[in-house]
Scaffold this motif. Structure first.
Motif, PDB file in Angstrom:
ATOM      1  N   ASP A 100       0.844  -1.201   0.000  1.00  0.00           N
ATOM      2  CA  ASP A 100       0.000   0.000   0.000  1.00  0.00           C
ATOM      3  C   ASP A 100       0.878   1.250   0.000  1.00  0.00           C
ATOM      4  O   ASP A 100       1.575   1.539   0.972  1.00  0.00           O
ATOM      5  N   ARG A 101       0.823   1.989  -1.108  1.00  0.00           N
ATOM      6  CA  ARG A 101       1.658   3.193  -1.262  1.00  0.00           C
ATOM      7  C   ARG A 101       1.251   4.270  -0.270  1.00  0.00           C
ATOM      8  O   ARG A 101       2.101   4.934   0.335  1.00  0.00           O
ATOM      9  N   ASP A 102      -0.059   4.466  -0.102  1.00  0.00           N
ATOM     10  CA  ASP A 102      -0.543   5.500   0.813  1.00  0.00           C
ATOM     11  C   ASP A 102      -0.139   5.203   2.259  1.00  0.00           C
ATOM     12  O   ASP A 102       0.231   6.113   3.008  1.00  0.00           O
ATOM     13  N   PHE A 105       3.575   6.159   2.661  1.00  0.00           N
ATOM     14  CA  PHE A 105       3.778   7.603   2.805  1.00  0.00           C
ATOM     15  C   PHE A 105       3.264   8.092   4.163  1.00  0.00           C
ATOM     16  O   PHE A 105       3.882   8.959   4.782  1.00  0.00           O
ATOM     17  N   LYS A 106       2.146   7.533   4.636  1.00  0.00           N
ATOM     18  CA  LYS A 106       1.616   7.920   5.942  1.00  0.00           C
ATOM     19  C   LYS A 106       2.604   7.532   7.046  1.00  0.00           C
ATOM     20  O   LYS A 106       2.859   8.319   7.960  1.00  0.00           O
TER      21      LYS A 106
END
Length: 182
Positions: A100-102, A105-106
């Motif tokens: 999961d890319r998001d 980043f989170k």
């Protein structure tokens, strides 16, 4: 009555079978005259007094300075060998690993806000994102960051990693440029 007769027969059988096993004691006497000479095979060492006389210490490598010279030579060769290596092995703290890319980043942003003095490194190794912290030579150095991060990021763990050496100069490229080639 029949039972006592049966018990008596079994007892007689067991006592009689013990007599079948006989120990022989006459065989050891055959080997009394055996001898073997291993002098040709045995390793011999020179006497310590002979060895001390044949080896006289050289004048240039006496005292504590000889060890210092050897140690400095060994360290210089170790450093020069390390400079030719592009990568070195070490340890890092893996804070996030997933597709999961998001979420990656989170996690990186949460690291920046929670620990502003720690630099997070985000990598993409298909098909997953990795958020790592630190470049450590051994696992003990990574323990301090790991325990600090473990409270906020419970999935954090210490992993082995390979790092590119900073200031690496490829000797092949250096030699090619000396010859006027680009």
């Amino acid at each position: 009555m029949g039972r006592s007769i049966l018990t008596g027969v079994v007892l007689l059988f067991l006592m009689g079978s013990c007599n079948l096993i006989k120990k022989t004691s006459g065989d050891a006497e055959k080997y009394d005259s055996y001898s073997e000479d291993l002098a040709l095979i045995r390793i011999t060492f020179p006497e310590l007094s002979e060895q001390a006389v044949t080896e006289e210490p050289s004048k240039e490598s006496t005292g504590a300075l000889a060890v210092d010279n050897d140690l400095s030579f060994a360290m210089e060769s170790f450093i020069s060998n390390n400079k030719t290596e592009r990568y070195y092995s070490g340890f890092t703290v893996l804070v996030y690993s997933g597709v999961d890319r998001d979420a990656a980043f989170k996690t990186r942003n949460d690291l920046y806000t929670s620990f502003p003095d720690i630099k997070a490194d985000m990598q993409y190794q298909q098909p997953r994102y990795l958020v790592k912290v630190g470049k450590f030579i051994n696992r003990i150095e990574a323990q301090a960051h790991y325990h600090m991060l473990k409270e906020t990021f419970p999935m954090a763990r210490i992993i082995q990693d390979r790092f590119q050496r900073e200031g690496f100069v490829n000797p092949d490229e250096f030699n090619n440029n000396d010859q006027g080639q680009n």
